[in-house]
Scaffold this active site. Structure first.
Site, PDB file in Angstrom:
ATOM      1  N   HIS A  34      -4.034  -3.015   0.371  1.00 11.03           N
ATOM      2  CA  HIS A  34      -4.586  -3.616   1.586  1.00 11.03           C
ATOM      3  C   HIS A  34      -6.095  -3.709   1.369  1.00 11.03           C
ATOM      4  CE1 HIS A  34      -5.766  -4.228   5.788  1.00 11.03           C
ATOM      5  NE2 HIS A  34      -6.641  -3.256   5.608  1.00 11.03           N
ATOM      6  N   CYS A 126      -3.588  -9.629   4.382  1.00 11.67           N
ATOM      7  CA  CYS A 126      -4.992  -9.235   4.358  1.00 11.67           C
ATOM      8  C   CYS A 126      -5.674  -9.622   3.047  1.00 11.67           C
ATOM      9  CB  CYS A 126      -5.099  -7.726   4.570  1.00 11.67           C
ATOM     10  SG  CYS A 126      -4.130  -6.781   3.363  1.00 11.67           S
TER      11      CYS A 126
END
Length: 556
Positions: A34, A126
């Protein structure tokens, strides 16, 4: 001013992926990544809640939802995100982009591709967001192994485990999300006040136009008087006081001849004469402005109306049937907008929003409205919508309706620029609350234009370029443009990469040249930093070359 751009890297599995991946897929995956971008002392990331930001790791933080200027909410956590401190921090480079430009750019992302509803854990996540933002800020990409990771996961037995893990993570964060402060709802009194403000603005605009007309008439009289003076001088006569009186008397006689004709009319005739005068003055103003791009022959009104009637026959209440008859009078019998009753827009709202009616009803309704937008008195219909915002609320949802509805809706907005009064209506900045978001006519108009421009449907692109051209070429410069010029420029620059036709390029370059005049610093900076350079399109046509030279002189 240079700002550092950093990539924060987190491992969603917190080390589990490295341990179990060899057993599950026969190769080691270091982490389930992430990422977020840290710049301007804020951390920006994308998830199922849309585009969000927080203070970087290690501080007591206040999260802010910034998804396209919705009402803000606050909540507090210790640390950066729910994942704690990043596993790694990578310096991507430095950016010269002003914060205000970046903020507008994020607003555009949050409204479009990076709205929360578009989040996909393994395909549109993301990391894709971080890469796009990094490209925008400093032309850098995030590490390739992070971007390539989803392909490895999708082809393995890890995918269900990752989906389950993230789902649990979101469940654990849900109590925190519920601490958000509810968005403030506008009171009925506030809505009514907004409506009155809009009406006042409109009447103020009309008053200004009438003053302008009077000034033009006075100037015309002065020119006529001066012409008489010059004629007398040319004939060898000196301007004695007696001749000055003669010139003035002649001028007064001309004026009284017009006024006398009016005074001899009945009140009803005077009203008709005033309407005719205003219509003629409107035509004169139209001739003096940059002509808008509208679609007058897109549909046959009789075909569209008859199709609409066939679709809703037997499904209307008596009041709605009356509204349908009023629409027939307005569109096919050439009656004025006075033929439309007070409940007419409620009837339109039913046709556009009733889920029990077929989609084609909405398309035909929008097509009829698109042709109604070309009428001189459509503004009177629009002002009925100051309180309920039926039309603009529907238009705000352009990205949620069928492509065919989008095309009809874009045509309606483009055709609204045919008349000065209705184009001014599209520019209103007073806000109202819709689905817990603060929107306004100009925000809706901008959204429809940008969405249409960046569509992959040729008809929608055609109407999108028309809307943005018309927006940019408005003859009255207002502070509205300062708010949307950057956002529209970003869309145009993205559109240039799609190999547009000469006509679409010309409309877009024309708009870009206007936006440079409005935002003299930020728009040129965007063109230089993001590209493509307008000179890339040199040689397409003579008229395009002239525009490109004009733009290039202001950005280099």
């Amino acid at each position: 001013m240079s700002n550092k751009v950093e990539l924060y890297i987190y491992d969603l599995s917190r080390g589990m992926a490295a341990s179990i991946s060899p057993m599950l897929i026969g190769k080691r995956i270091e982490g389930i990544w992430h990422t977020s971008i840290v710049v301007y002392e804020r951390e920006y990331f994308f998830g199922s809640g849309g585009v969000e930001s927080c203070t970087p790791a290690g501080l007591h933080v206040s999260f802010l939802c910034i998804a396209f200027r919705v009402n803000l909410f606050h909540l507090t956590l210790n640390g950066s995100t729910a994942l704690g401190a990043p596993l790694e921090i990578v310096l991507l480079g430095h950016t010269q982009v002003p914060y205000s430009v970046f903020f507008d750019y994020l607003n555009g992302l949050g409204e479009g591709a990076y709205a929360g509803c578009n989040y996909k854990l393994l395909t549109h996540n993301c990391n894709v967001f971080s890469n796009d933002v990094a490209q925008f800020l400093c032309g850098a990409s995030i590490p390739k192994h992070i971007l390539d990771l989803p392909n490895e996961i999708l082809q393995s037995r890890l995918a269900p485990l990752i989906e389950s893990f993230v789902s649990q993570l979101e469940q654990s964060a849900r109590p925190i999300a519920e601490e958000r402060t509810p968005a403030r709802q506008s009171s009925p009194d506030f809505e009514a006040l907004n409506s009155e403000v809009e009406a006042t603005r409109y009447h103020s605009f009309i008053l200004q136009e009438k003053r302008k007309t009077l000034a033009e008439k006075q100037a015309k009289r002065e020119r006529k008087r001066e012409k008489r003076r010059k004629k007398l001088l040319k004939q060898g006569q000196s301007l004695t006081p007696e001749l000055e009186v003669y010139v003035s008397v002649q001028d007064m006689a001309d004026t009284e001849a017009v006024n006398g004709a009016t005074e001899s009319q009945l009140p009803s005739e005077q009203a008709l004469q005033m309407e005719e005068d205003e219509r003629r003055e409107e035509e004169e103003r139209k001739k003096s402005r940059e002509p808008p791009i509208v679609f007058k022959d897109a549909y046959d009104i009789r075909v569209e109306f008859d199709a609409l009637v066939g679709l809703i026959d037997g499904k209307l209440s008596p009041e709605e049937q009356t509204s349908l008859e009023e629409l027939h009078k307005y569109m096919l019998e050439e009656e004025g907008s006075w033929a439309l009753g007070d409940g007419f827009l409620l009837f339109v709202g039913r046709l556009l929003n009733d889920a029990n009616l077929p989609v084609e009803v909405k398309i035909r309704t929008l097509n009829v409205l698109g042709l109604a937008a070309l009428k001189d008195d459509v503004i009177l219909l629009l002002h009925q919508d100051r309180r309920d915002h039926i039309i603009m609320n529907y238009a705000f949802e352009i990205d949620r309706v069928t492509p065919e509805e989008q095309e009809s809706l874009a045509l309606f907005i483009a055709n609204m620029f045919e008349n000065l009064s209705s184009s001014e209506w599209l520019m209103y900045i007073s806000e109202w609350s819709y689905n817990n978001q603060s929107i306004s006519n100009i925000r809706v108009t901008t959204k429809v234009g940008v969405h249409s421009l960046l569509s992959d449907r040729p008809a929608l692109q055609d109407r999108g370029t028309a809307i943005i051209h018309n927006l940019a070429c408005k003859e009255v410069k207002t502070v509205v443009f300062d708010d949307v010029a950057v956002e529209l420029t970003m869309a145009l620059l993205q559109f240039f990469n799609s190999k547009p036709s000469e006509e679409h390029l010309f409309r877009s370059m024309k708009a870009l040249s206007k936006f440079i005049q409005v935002s003299r610093q930020e728009v040129p900076q965007l063109i230089q930093m993001i590209g493509p350079d307008p000179k890339t399109f040199k040689g397409t046509s003579a008229r395009l070359d002239a525009l490109i030279d004009e733009i290039s002189s202001k950005i280099h």
